[in-house]
Write a protein that holds these residues in place. Sequence first.
Motif, short mmCIF file in Angstrom:
data_model
loop_
_atom_site.label_atom_id
_atom_site.label_comp_id
_atom_site.label_asym_id
_atom_site.label_seq_id
_atom_site.Cartn_x
_atom_site.Cartn_y
_atom_site.Cartn_z
N ALA A 20 0.83 -1.21 0.00
CA ALA A 20 0.00 0.00 0.00
C ALA A 20 0.86 1.26 0.00
O ALA A 20 0.58 2.22 -0.74
N ASN A 21 1.91 1.28 0.80
CA ASN A 21 2.77 2.47 0.84
C ASN A 21 3.51 2.68 -0.47
O ASN A 21 3.70 3.81 -0.92
N GLU A 22 3.93 1.58 -1.10
CA GLU A 22 4.59 1.69 -2.40
C GLU A 22 3.64 2.30 -3.43
O GLU A 22 4.03 3.17 -4.23
N LEU A 23 2.39 1.87 -3.39
CA LEU A 23 1.41 2.38 -4.34
C LEU A 23 1.04 3.83 -4.04
O LEU A 23 0.76 4.61 -4.96
N ARG A 24 1.03 4.20 -2.77
CA ARG A 24 0.77 5.60 -2.43
C ARG A 24 1.87 6.51 -2.98
O ARG A 24 1.60 7.62 -3.46
N ARG A 25 3.10 6.05 -2.92
CA ARG A 25 4.20 6.84 -3.48
C ARG A 25 4.07 6.95 -4.99
O ARG A 25 4.43 7.97 -5.58
N LEU A 26 3.53 5.91 -5.61
CA LEU A 26 3.41 5.89 -7.06
C LEU A 26 2.22 6.71 -7.55
O LEU A 26 2.32 7.46 -8.53
N PRO B 283 -4.81 9.54 -2.10
CA PRO B 283 -6.26 9.34 -2.32
C PRO B 283 -6.60 8.12 -3.18
O PRO B 283 -7.73 7.63 -3.13
N ALA B 284 -5.64 7.64 -3.96
CA ALA B 284 -5.91 6.54 -4.89
C ALA B 284 -5.79 5.17 -4.25
O ALA B 284 -6.13 4.17 -4.89
N VAL B 285 -5.32 5.10 -3.00
CA VAL B 285 -4.98 3.81 -2.40
C VAL B 285 -5.68 3.64 -1.07
O VAL B 285 -5.75 4.58 -0.26
N ALA B 286 -6.21 2.46 -0.83
CA ALA B 286 -6.86 2.16 0.46
C ALA B 286 -6.52 0.73 0.86
O ALA B 286 -6.48 -0.17 0.01
N VAL C 277 -6.58 -1.80 -2.34
CA VAL C 277 -7.50 -1.34 -3.38
C VAL C 277 -6.96 -0.05 -3.98
O VAL C 277 -6.55 0.86 -3.24
N VAL C 278 -6.92 0.00 -5.30
CA VAL C 278 -6.51 1.22 -6.01
C VAL C 278 -7.71 1.78 -6.75
O VAL C 278 -8.40 1.04 -7.48
N PHE C 279 -7.97 3.07 -6.56
CA PHE C 279 -9.05 3.76 -7.25
C PHE C 279 -8.44 4.59 -8.39
O PHE C 279 -7.90 5.67 -8.15
N ALA C 280 -8.50 4.06 -9.60
CA ALA C 280 -7.91 4.76 -10.74
C ALA C 280 -8.72 6.00 -11.08
O ALA C 280 -9.95 5.98 -11.05
N ARG C 281 -8.02 7.06 -11.43
CA ARG C 281 -8.68 8.31 -11.82
C ARG C 281 -8.43 8.65 -13.28
O ARG C 281 -9.06 9.56 -13.82
N SER C 282 -7.50 7.96 -13.92
CA SER C 282 -7.13 8.27 -15.29
C SER C 282 -6.48 7.06 -15.94
O SER C 282 -6.06 6.11 -15.26
N THR C 283 -6.36 7.13 -17.26
CA THR C 283 -5.64 6.08 -17.98
C THR C 283 -4.20 6.02 -17.53
O THR C 283 -3.62 4.93 -17.41
N ASN C 284 -3.61 7.18 -17.24
CA ASN C 284 -2.23 7.20 -16.76
C ASN C 284 -2.07 6.45 -15.44
O ASN C 284 -1.08 5.74 -15.23
N ASP C 285 -3.05 6.59 -14.55
CA ASP C 285 -3.01 5.83 -13.29
C ASP C 285 -2.97 4.33 -13.56
O ASP C 285 -2.18 3.59 -12.96
N VAL C 286 -3.83 3.88 -14.47
CA VAL C 286 -3.90 2.45 -14.78
C VAL C 286 -2.59 1.99 -15.42
O VAL C 286 -2.06 0.92 -15.10
#
Length: 458
Positions: free
Chosen positions: A5-11, A15-18, A41-50
């Motif tokens: 989760a912390n790795e994904l928050r840095r990426l 707000p995108a990670v829970a 859980v990752v909440f994508a907001r854009s194609t770039n996020d995905v």
Amino acid sequence: MTNLANELRRLLGDPAVADDPETLLAHSGDKWFAAETPEVVVFARSTNDVSQLLKFASEHRIPVTARGAGYGYVGGCVPSRRGIALSLRDMNRIKDVHFADAVAVVEPGVITSDLKAAARAQKLFYPPDPASMDHCTIGGNIATNAGGPRCLKYGVTRHYVLGLEVVLANGDILRVGGRVHKNKTGFDLIGLFVGSEGMLGIVTEATLSLLPLPPSRATLSASFNTMSESAAAVQAIFAAGFLPSSVEIADHFTLEAARHDSAGHDVPPGNAHLLVDMDGQVESVRLEIAQLKELISKLKPTALEVSTTEADCERLWALRRQFSNSLRATGLTKLNQDIVVPRSRLVDLVDFAEKLSARSGFPIACFGHAGDGNIHVNIMADRYNRESAVREKVERVLDELFAQILGWGGVITGEHGIGLAKKRWWPEATSDVSRAVHQTLKRALDPNGILNPGKFLD
């Protein structure tokens, strides 16, 4: 990885990670009974996020299971290997509805009924209409090639996808198709991704074909003493040369559940129900519904009603859209099998389901899209989630059901997909060559096997 989760928050940003227990539980499954909590859980907001997420996940070989609203019936978005549950609910913009081009451009989190309403506001029409359209997303519809009652006349989701933006497992962004209504530039890559259940790539944008909105509509509702009579009426409709937009039937158990459901709508008398929709120009609909009423009257229905206004048609259809909820309200576990048989086997299927119910002791509720042979055969089981013996007995009933369907040249799923629920029967439903082609495509597009693992290709 010590703290995913912390790795994904840095990426991707906080707000995108829970990873709190409540959010993980909410993203552990769909309408089927199986569930598995993801690690994050990752909440994508854009194609770039995905794109960033899949590049990261591919490099570290972390499973990613995409999901929309979680309204599937086969466990398709259960994160079986845990890892990352990728929610696309926040990518929910309707980017364009263009009358002259007759297209809509949408993100995957758009609710199906919202798109239909936006199209209707411009006198355009998006035909696919799954029963859960007020809740399910376009991305989920594309992943399962969803259908609905209007498939008879208008076809399924695949027939309306003109273009896709897809993020591949390695993070590359693939754009196929576009705003034109005919395109033969290379292979049909759009068709490859529609119905792929999130195992070949993640759809982040779709360009959809729209039709002119039919100016008139009429609905016929009829009741019969037996389901066989209702099924025979369907054959009579086609034999007379009619092509309705929808033809639906429902059996006695389904109707009784609707009658006892406190949230149910007015249910006509009788043991079997027939619902037929016609649409088109005002005069042609008026003439056809009158001719159809005359035809059905000769078949001696126990009740017959015709509606010619949008509000009255929707009143009749409200009953049909409530069937699934009414069956769940019985307290029994509803195991929905979206089988399809050749249309000539419709009466045979009804008879077979009644005999299978008598042999097994399980109530079997049948309703659905009689016009294209796609009937929802629902095994209604008591104590299914609590007793392994009940689950084993259900499996044996499904063995018998699917063997008969395949023997008739039918298929074990017409709308919901294979997911987890039908994984066991995948080999029987396909050939060795077909499965080998599936595996070849999977390895080519997802060599590390990170996209929705644990499903039927494993």
